[in-house]
Scaffold this motif. Structure first.
Motif, PDB file in Angstrom:
ATOM      1  N   ARG A 147      10.633  -5.310 -19.792  1.00 20.87           N
ATOM      2  CA  ARG A 147      10.707  -5.729 -21.199  1.00 20.87           C
ATOM      3  C   ARG A 147      10.476  -4.568 -22.165  1.00 20.87           C
ATOM      4  NH1 ARG A 147      13.763  -9.422 -21.443  1.00 20.87           N
ATOM      5  NH2 ARG A 147      13.038  -9.823 -23.567  1.00 20.87           N
ATOM      6  N   ARG A 148      10.929  -3.386 -21.797  1.00 23.61           N
ATOM      7  CA  ARG A 148      10.830  -2.267 -22.704  1.00 23.61           C
ATOM      8  C   ARG A 148      11.907  -2.386 -23.780  1.00 23.61           C
ATOM      9  NH1 ARG A 148      10.214   2.742 -18.385  1.00 23.61           N
ATOM     10  NH2 ARG A 148       8.105   2.235 -17.656  1.00 23.61           N
ATOM     11  N   PRO A 149      11.596  -2.075 -25.024  1.00 27.28           N
ATOM     12  CA  PRO A 149      12.606  -2.183 -26.085  1.00 27.28           C
ATOM     13  C   PRO A 149      13.711  -1.154 -25.891  1.00 27.28           C
ATOM     14  CG  PRO A 149      10.624  -1.123 -26.923  1.00 27.28           C
ATOM     15  CD  PRO A 149      10.291  -1.622 -25.542  1.00 27.28           C
ATOM     16  N   GLN A 150      14.918  -1.537 -26.284  1.00 22.60           N
ATOM     17  CA  GLN A 150      16.052  -0.640 -26.161  1.00 22.60           C
ATOM     18  C   GLN A 150      15.931   0.544 -27.108  1.00 22.60           C
ATOM     19  OE1 GLN A 150      19.763  -2.499 -27.163  1.00 22.60           O
ATOM     20  NE2 GLN A 150      21.019  -0.926 -26.171  1.00 22.60           N
ATOM     21  N   PHE A 151      15.272   0.341 -28.230  1.00 19.51           N
ATOM     22  CA  PHE A 151      15.079   1.398 -29.210  1.00 19.51           C
ATOM     23  C   PHE A 151      13.810   1.119 -29.993  1.00 19.51           C
ATOM     24  CE2 PHE A 151      17.680  -1.933 -31.063  1.00 19.51           C
ATOM     25  CZ  PHE A 151      16.995  -2.228 -32.238  1.00 19.51           C
ATOM     26  N   LEU A 152      13.257   2.148 -30.612  1.00 17.87           N
ATOM     27  CA  LEU A 152      12.092   2.019 -31.473  1.00 17.87           C
ATOM     28  C   LEU A 152      12.409   2.667 -32.810  1.00 17.87           C
ATOM     29  CD1 LEU A 152       9.200   2.876 -28.982  1.00 17.87           C
ATOM     30  CD2 LEU A 152       9.723   0.634 -29.944  1.00 17.87           C
ATOM     31  N   VAL A 153      12.224   1.935 -33.885  1.00 16.67           N
ATOM     32  CA  VAL A 153      12.498   2.438 -35.226  1.00 16.67           C
ATOM     33  C   VAL A 153      11.259   3.144 -35.751  1.00 16.67           C
ATOM     34  CG1 VAL A 153      13.072   1.812 -37.598  1.00 16.67           C
ATOM     35  CG2 VAL A 153      14.221   0.668 -35.691  1.00 16.67           C
ATOM     36  N   GLY A 154      11.428   4.407 -36.125  1.00 17.76           N
ATOM     37  CA  GLY A 154      10.306   5.167 -36.656  1.00 17.76           C
ATOM     38  C   GLY A 154      10.235   5.153 -38.167  1.00 17.76           C
ATOM     39  N   TYR A 155      11.376   4.871 -38.826  1.00 17.76           N
ATOM     40  CA  TYR A 155      11.401   4.936 -40.279  1.00 17.76           C
ATOM     41  C   TYR A 155      12.589   4.155 -40.807  1.00 17.76           C
ATOM     42  CZ  TYR A 155      12.029   6.866 -44.980  1.00 17.76           C
ATOM     43  OH  TYR A 155      12.197   7.005 -46.326  1.00 17.76           O
ATOM     44  N   ASP A 156      12.369   3.440 -41.898  1.00 19.76           N
ATOM     45  CA  ASP A 156      13.433   2.729 -42.602  1.00 19.76           C
ATOM     46  C   ASP A 156      13.211   2.961 -44.089  1.00 19.76           C
ATOM     47  OD1 ASP A 156      15.214   0.965 -43.807  1.00 19.76           O
ATOM     48  OD2 ASP A 156      14.874  -0.640 -42.358  1.00 19.76           O
ATOM     49  N   SER A 157      14.171   3.611 -44.744  1.00 20.10           N
ATOM     50  CA  SER A 157      14.001   3.959 -46.152  1.00 20.10           C
ATOM     51  C   SER A 157      13.878   2.729 -47.046  1.00 20.10           C
ATOM     52  CB  SER A 157      15.161   4.824 -46.623  1.00 20.10           C
ATOM     53  OG  SER A 157      16.402   4.132 -46.496  1.00 20.10           O
ATOM     54  N   LEU A 158      14.365   1.577 -46.577  1.00 20.38           N
ATOM     55  CA  LEU A 158      14.236   0.360 -47.370  1.00 20.38           C
ATOM     56  C   LEU A 158      12.786  -0.072 -47.477  1.00 20.38           C
ATOM     57  CD1 LEU A 158      15.916  -1.880 -48.832  1.00 20.38           C
ATOM     58  CD2 LEU A 158      15.802  -3.174 -46.701  1.00 20.38           C
ATOM     59  N   GLU A 159      11.987   0.284 -46.478  1.00 17.42           N
ATOM     60  CA  GLU A 159      10.585  -0.112 -46.447  1.00 17.42           C
ATOM     61  C   GLU A 159       9.667   0.990 -46.963  1.00 17.42           C
ATOM     62  OE1 GLU A 159      10.066  -0.957 -42.362  1.00 17.42           O
ATOM     63  OE2 GLU A 159      11.408  -2.696 -42.355  1.00 17.42           O
ATOM     64  N   ASP A 160      10.223   2.126 -47.333  1.00 18.65           N
ATOM     65  CA  ASP A 160       9.419   3.261 -47.799  1.00 18.65           C
ATOM     66  C   ASP A 160       8.931   3.000 -49.217  1.00 18.65           C
ATOM     67  OD1 ASP A 160       8.238   5.750 -48.029  1.00 18.65           O
ATOM     68  OD2 ASP A 160      10.076   6.650 -48.805  1.00 18.65           O
ATOM     69  N   THR A 161       7.645   3.207 -49.435  1.00 21.70           N
ATOM     70  CA  THR A 161       7.061   2.951 -50.759  1.00 21.70           C
ATOM     71  C   THR A 161       6.586   4.217 -51.458  1.00 21.70           C
ATOM     72  OG1 THR A 161       4.904   2.550 -49.742  1.00 21.70           O
ATOM     73  CG2 THR A 161       6.330   0.638 -50.120  1.00 21.70           C
TER      74      THR A 161
END
Length: 323
Positions: A298-312
């Motif tokens: 059950r390892r994730p296929q990818f891991l998101v390190g950053y999303d500019s939409l969520e950057d404050t």
């Protein structure tokens, strides 16, 4: 914030050379569509200046959204990340090299609306620029896809396509990891149409999709989607048994006729054929066992390190740019 009408998902890996051309060509085109949109660039763990260039461009292009994966996870995984995070009513996937002309996006939208379809495939109308080997292997690959999917699908349709929100939600609901979009989307069976186009040369840089990656995609297309290779192993086993039986009958006839000659050639040949078939079958079984093992982890296929939409704040941007 209201969701956009269109999401353009662009997987990228080490594309610093093509980015200036990409920005210059893509933004005026999308601005001219007269609809709300987002360009969701998935940076697949680039090692060059791709991430910093994207973040710099995003400060002056509000519709540009940068999603950065923690490590290089592959083209299909980057597409999966785009599908997971896209918000648009329609979603278009396109590569950064501009070989697939972004001007066709307007035709995709018009076709989807006029024909009321959920999928619009971009189909290459001319492959004369490819080598004979590339054309032949591509033709074999698409024939294989048709057999696996169990329906006729457009030949020469790769990852340049438009899908509706219904398709995006259906793909995201699928439980398996390591999906191959060229197989999954046709298999879902949503109403579809085609738009033909001529593929151009790469705008800049060099391709990251070499022969080994193409072979891996073809192999994943088979083992991740169908149990046919397991049945192939069974047929090989039956064929090996039949050949062994014929060999035994032939050896008995020669023995009874008194013409047998002591030697090792026939023995080596028989052992080699049967051993090769057995090893092939074991290899195919091993591939499926490995997939079951990976699925159980059950390892994730990818891991998101950053999303500019969520950057404050600017601090997060600077941290990502330094990676």
């Amino acid at each position: 914030m209201r969701d956009p009408e269109l999401s353009v998902v662009v997987p990228m890996y080490d594309e610093e050379d093509v980015l200036p051309i990409f920005f210059e060509r893509m933004r005026p085109l999308l601005d001219g569509l007269g609809i709300s949109y987002e360009v969701l660039v998935v940076d697949d763990g680039s090692r060059d200046a791709t991430a910093s260039m994207l973040l710099a461009a995003a400060t002056g292009w509000p519709e540009l959204r940068v999603v950065r994966l923690l490590r290089n996870s592959g083209h299909q995984a980057a597409q999966s990340a785009g599908f997971r995070r896209a918000r648009g009513r329609f979603l278009v996937t396109i590569d950064a090299d501009l070989q697939d002309p972004p001007e066709i996006i307007a035709d995709f939208l018009a076709t989807a609306r006029e024909q009321q379809v959920d999928v619009v495939y971009g189909v290459r109308s001319d492959r004369s620029s490819d080598s004979w080997a590339k054309r032949t292997t591509a033709r074999l690959y698409y024939r294989l896809i048709c057999r696996l999917v169990g329906r006729e699908i457009p030949f020469d349709a790769a990852d340049f396509r438009l899908v509706s929100r219904r398709v995006v939600d259906a793909v995201n609901a699928l439980p398996e990891d390591g999906r191959v979009f060229r197989l999954v989307i046709p298999w879902l069976g949503f109403p579809s149409a085609e738009v033909e186009y001529v593929r151009a040369e790469r705008a800049a840089g060099v391709t990251k999709y070499n022969w080994s990656k193409m072979f891996r995609l073809a192999f994943d297309s088979v083992t991740a989607f169908s149990a046919a290779p397991l049945r192939l192993a069974t047929w090989f086993g039956l064929l090996g048994g039949l050949l062994s039986g014929l060999f035994a009958v032939g050896a008995l006839v020669i023995k009874l006729s008194g013409e047998s000659v002591p030697g090792w050639t026939s023995t080596v040949l028989a052992v080699s054929v049967i051993g090769a078939i057995q090893l092939l079958c074991l290899g195919l079984l091993g591939e499926y066992v490995a997939r079951l093992f990976q699925s159980s982890q059950r390892r994730p296929q990818f891991l998101v390190g950053y999303d500019s939409l969520e950057d404050t704040g600017h601090q997060a941007v600077n941290e990502v740019a330094r990676r």
